[in-house]
Design a protein around this motif. Structure first.
Motif, PDB file in Angstrom:
ATOM      1  N   ARG A 258       2.792   1.854  -3.431  1.00  6.38           N
ATOM      2  CA  ARG A 258       1.769   2.303  -4.499  1.00  6.38           C
ATOM      3  C   ARG A 258       1.235   3.806  -4.326  1.00  6.38           C
ATOM      4  O   ARG A 258       1.145   4.481  -5.252  1.00  6.38           O
ATOM      5  CB  ARG A 258       0.519   1.141  -4.417  1.00  6.38           C
ATOM      6  N   ALA A 259       0.974   3.931  -2.961  1.00  5.89           N
ATOM      7  CA  ALA A 259       0.815   5.465  -2.470  1.00  5.89           C
ATOM      8  C   ALA A 259       1.704   6.312  -3.285  1.00  5.89           C
ATOM      9  O   ALA A 259       1.594   7.358  -3.627  1.00  5.89           O
ATOM     10  CB  ALA A 259       0.475   5.287  -1.093  1.00  5.89           C
TER      11      ALA A 259
ATOM     12  N   LEU B  26       0.899  -1.302   0.027  1.00  8.38           N
ATOM     13  CA  LEU B  26       0.001  -0.150  -0.127  1.00  8.38           C
ATOM     14  C   LEU B  26       0.920   1.370   0.045  1.00  8.38           C
ATOM     15  O   LEU B  26       0.587   2.171  -0.776  1.00  8.38           O
ATOM     16  CB  LEU B  26      -0.924   0.114   1.403  1.00  8.38           C
TER      17      LEU B  26
ATOM     18  N   THR C  79      -0.199   6.362   4.613  1.00  6.78           N
ATOM     19  CA  THR C  79       0.483   4.855   4.160  1.00  6.78           C
ATOM     20  C   THR C  79       1.627   4.735   5.017  1.00  6.78           C
ATOM     21  O   THR C  79       1.964   3.472   5.599  1.00  6.78           O
ATOM     22  CB  THR C  79       0.537   4.607   3.037  1.00  6.78           C
TER      23      THR C  79
ATOM     24  N   LEU D  92       1.454   6.748  -6.669  1.00  9.95           N
ATOM     25  CA  LEU D  92       0.324   7.276  -7.114  1.00  9.95           C
ATOM     26  C   LEU D  92       0.596   8.873  -6.795  1.00  9.95           C
ATOM     27  O   LEU D  92       0.351  10.039  -7.576  1.00  9.95           O
ATOM     28  CB  LEU D  92      -0.706   7.246  -6.096  1.00  9.95           C
TER      29      LEU D  92
ATOM     30  N   THR E 181      -3.343   1.622  -6.094  1.00  7.97           N
ATOM     31  CA  THR E 181      -3.229   1.915  -4.588  1.00  7.97           C
ATOM     32  C   THR E 181      -4.474   1.461  -3.906  1.00  7.97           C
ATOM     33  O   THR E 181      -4.199   1.033  -2.607  1.00  7.97           O
ATOM     34  CB  THR E 181      -3.048   3.236  -4.382  1.00  7.97           C
TER      35      THR E 181
END
Lengths: 354, 429
Positions: free
Chosen positions: A54-55, A51, A181, A58, A84
């Motif tokens: 991927r954040a 997470l 995150t 993003l 995400t």
């Protein structure tokens, strides 16, 4: 939490009845420390790490969009949002511990979006510093605010329509998401007492949160059950029963059905001890179940697959399906399939594990 | 051994003598996970269960300012935007302020003046009775709260050292000025919300019978009922809910919380109907009908005996019985909340020096202890007492003063083995 009650009653009455002390009539309860350790190390921590990674991706995609807003950068940022979203939804089968206690969940995933104040902030001349954004309410940040801005309220966002202030707000919000995150991932791995140590030391003297390995196993099972309940009786039922698209979470991105399916995958990960997207494998409850009842393991896996397939059979987007009568049987079938999974967790699986 | 067999035969989760009375009577749930406070009471009929589930959704609903398609009405000033944001998993909150993690509040009043409700604390002009540290866009929060802790050492009777911490609040208005010194203040963390219907169903007469305001029995423990204003009855009633028992009913408690904590007004508080009576009733019903977790398995008889021997049970009354109640499942239950719902003088150390109806500045309502052992499971880092100053249950005991000082001293001077046994019992609740 949302609860389908009749199942729960049968569920918790019997196991506790026999769990008065070790050596009760049906055995000592759950004692497999490796399953508990692997649940933390191979499922929870890798999911949160994914997470966080991927954040960050993003955030990079949103920064690129803000620098050069066009169809390509917008599509990339939208896709990064979807990517995400996946590990977050795949973590909702274990929403215990710091994620709720320290407010990470609402900070990341509050719903609905505070549209009035969001519009007001964007229309204002307030400087959108990191500190300013940090102090805004969570309903103006997180996944759904990003979603609202990236996809547009009617799922028809055009990159060139995004004003400079909206782009700046997007970039600030994606950066803020990363701080959340990162904090969530760290809560299990660092600090004075990482939550990993609390969970994995279940049954050790002085562990007040999990006085036994059996308590830790219950926590895993209750989390699995709880997200099934939430999907069938909350996330699907609330908007479907009211036939009200405004109640649909992830409606701007048309990602609701993917959210639901990933929630079921979180159940699968908790059960198997594996997270394919993170490349991790561990000893799961499935091995414990197979040792006592291989047929039950096979049935449960089939039920999980059927539930994910049934969700996939609902005509997208979900926000339209709930007002389209021809889609109602598929919605009802998906709810039923998810409830079947929950029934098995609460009943046979709990019995087999304990 | 015989007792144990009998208990099993009855189908109860009883282990030894411990389970003679189930924590929530027939509303007991058997779950020792982080979800233990969040389960509906067994035995609800279909209508009661349906309302519970509706109330569950209301309790979780996140409010926004509005106008909005759903959940409009937040603010303009507020402490948080959802019931569940402070009562996470239907448990207690943490003593912390700021943003999404804010789970506590500060009540304020003046020593003299005109209350809005008969006998109620006197509101502070411009601030009311509660400080809201959040505002919607364009509305500055009325206060900035800075919380620090001051450590204080102490020693057990055997010489072992312990440390307690005392909260220190710095309260600043938007212009940077400190809140004036004559404003009384009471810092509180959110309490757990399960099992409340049973507490509501204890007959008034039972509470009055247990009260001993002048300590006629000479045991050093007084115990008074709070007498508060019931807005629906338009009359004085016994207070039961809140850290000082300032609310008489769950509906009034819920309506006040919507208005004061979230800025969501209603017919009873604030006038403008931003949330309907039906929604408030559902939220109140939800807390009334959350089941009570059964005690943990295991033998804690030694600690349970010490709980009585040290005198803890003089206020933390083990067993209560409910009378009539509109929710059939809650009526005529024998249960084990470990509270008398009465006000007691807890001494200068815990005093907030802010009266609330009949409760003076040193008095607090005995909090129930059921589910206590699950607090760190439900909420990692959970802390205790009205303001969360106690990081452990032992610290919470050590803070007891006033009427509870003799019991506290018996604990402080007990042997390690006895202290450990008592704490094991409390952890099993």
């Amino acid at each position: 939490m949302r609860t389908a009650v009749p199942i729960l009653l049968s569920l918790f009455a019997l196991p506790t009845l026999v769990a008065c002390d070790d050596g009760g009539p049906l055995g000592p309860g759950f004692t497999d420390r490796q399953v508990v350790a692997d649940f933390a190390d191979q499922v929870v921590i890798p999911t949160y790490a994914l997470l966080d990674a991927r954040a960050r991706a993003l955030d990079a995609a949103v920064v690129a969009l803000a620098a050069d807003p066009d169809a390509t950068t917008l599509a990339a940022a939208q896709q990064a949002w979807v990517e995400t979203r996946r590990p977050w939804e795949q973590s909702e089968g274990f929403l215990f511990g710091p994620v709720s206690a320290q407010g990470f969940d609402p900070a990341m995933d509050s719903w609905p979006v505070e549209r009035n104040d969001l519009d007001a902030v964007i229309a204002s001349t307030d400087e959108l510093t990191a500190a300013y954004l940090h102090n805004l309410p969570e309903t103006q940040k997180g996944f759904h605010t990003l979603e609202y801005l990236l996809f547009g309220p009617a799922h028809d966002r055009v990159a060139t329509d995004l004003a400079a202030r909206e782009l700046a707000y997007l970039a600030g919000t994606s950066r803020e998401l990363v701080t959340i995150t990162t904090g969530l991932a760290a809560s299990w791995t660092t600090g004075d007492r990482p939550y990993r140590d609390v969970f994995v030391s279940a049954g050790a003297a002085g562990n007040t949160a999990y006085p036994s390995l059996d308590a830790a196993a219950q926590e895993i099972l209750v989390g699995m059950s709880g997200i099934c309940d939430e999907v069938a009786n909350g996330k699907i039922a609330d908007p479907y029963d009211a036939h009200d698209p405004d109640l649909v979470e992830s409606q701007f991105s048309y990602n609701s059905l993917a959210d639901f399916a990933d929630n079921l995958r979180s159940v699968e990960h908790a059960y198997t001890g594996d997270v394919p997207a993170a490349g991790t494998t561990g000893r799961g409850l499935d091995e414990v179940v197979r040792a006592v009842d291989p047929a039950l393991d096979a049935r449960f896996r089939a039920e999980l697959a059927a539930a994910i397939a049934a969700i996939g059979a609902i005509p997208p987007p979900f926000r339209d399906a709930i007002t389209t009568p021809s889609a109602y049987p598929a919605i009802a079938a998906a709810q039923a399939a998810v409830r079947t999974v929950q029934t098995t967790i609460d009943g046979d699986l709990t019995q087999a594990v304990r | 051994m015989i007792a144990r067999v009998a208990a099993l035969a009855l189908g109860l989760a009883a282990c030894g003598d411990a389970g003679a009375v189930l924590a929530g009577g027939d509303t007991t749930v058997f779950d020792r996970t982080s979800n233990a406070y969040a389960l509906p009471a067994p035995g609800l009929d279909d209508a009661a269960l349906a309302l519970h589930l509706a109330g569950d959704a209301s309790f979780e609903a996140t409010f926004v300012r509005g106008p909005a398609p759903v959940n409009a009405g937040l603010g303009p000033l507020y402490n948080h935007n959802a019931c569940a944001a402070c009562h996470g998993r239907d448990g207690r909150g943490l003593p912390q302020f700021g943003g999404a993690a804010s789970q506590a509040l500060v009540r304020v009043s003046l020593a003299h003046g005109e209350p809005e409700l008969p006998g109620a604390p006197v509101p502070v002009p411009g601030l009311g009775g509660q400080l809201q540290d959040h505002g919607v866009f364009g509305v500055p929060p009325e206060i900035a709260i800075e919380l620090t802790w001051i450590d204080e050492p102490g020693r057990y009777g055997d010489g072992a050292e312990f440390w307690l911490r005392r909260p220190r609040l710095i309260l600043r208005r938007p212009d940077g000025a400190l809140l004036p010194a004559d404003v009384l203040r009471s810092f509180r963390q959110a309490p757990a919300v399960f099992g409340l219907g049973l507490l509501e169903a204890i007959p008034d007469d039972d509470l009055r019978a247990a009260a001993d305001p002048d300590d006629r029995d000479g045991d050093g423990i007084s115990g008074r009922v709070n007498l508060v204003w019931d807005v629906d009855a338009g009359a004085v009633r016994i207070g039961r809910f809140g850290h000082k028992a300032g609310n008489p009913t769950l509906v009034q408690q819920a309506a006040a919380a919507y208005a004061n904590d979230m800025g969501v007004t209603s017919r009873r508080f604030g006038g403008e109907v931003e949330v309907t009576d039906d929604v408030i009733a559902a939220a109140a019903h939800y807390t009334a009908t959350l089941g009570v977790p059964a005690r943990a398995p295991g033998d804690v008889a030694a600690g349970e005996a010490l709980f009585a021997a040290l005198g803890c049970d003089a206020c933390h009354t083990a067993t209560q019985r409910s009378g009539d109640h509109a929710i059939a499942a809650l009526a005529h239950q024998t249960f084990a909340p470990y509270t008398d719902l009465l006000l007691h003088d807890l001494g200068a150390g815990l005093a907030d020096d802010r009266p609330e109806f009949a409760a003076d500045g040193r008095e607090w309502r005995t909090p129930p202890l059921w589910g206590l052992g699950l607090a760190p499971t439900v909420l990692p880092g959970a802390s205790y007492l009205h303001d969360g100053r106690a990081r452990t249950v032992a610290e919470a005991i050590l803070w007891h003063g006033g009427e509870a000082e003799p019991a506290r001293e018996r604990f402080r001077t007990a042997s390690v083995a006895q202290r450990t046994a008592l704490l094991r019992f409390l952890a099993a609740l």
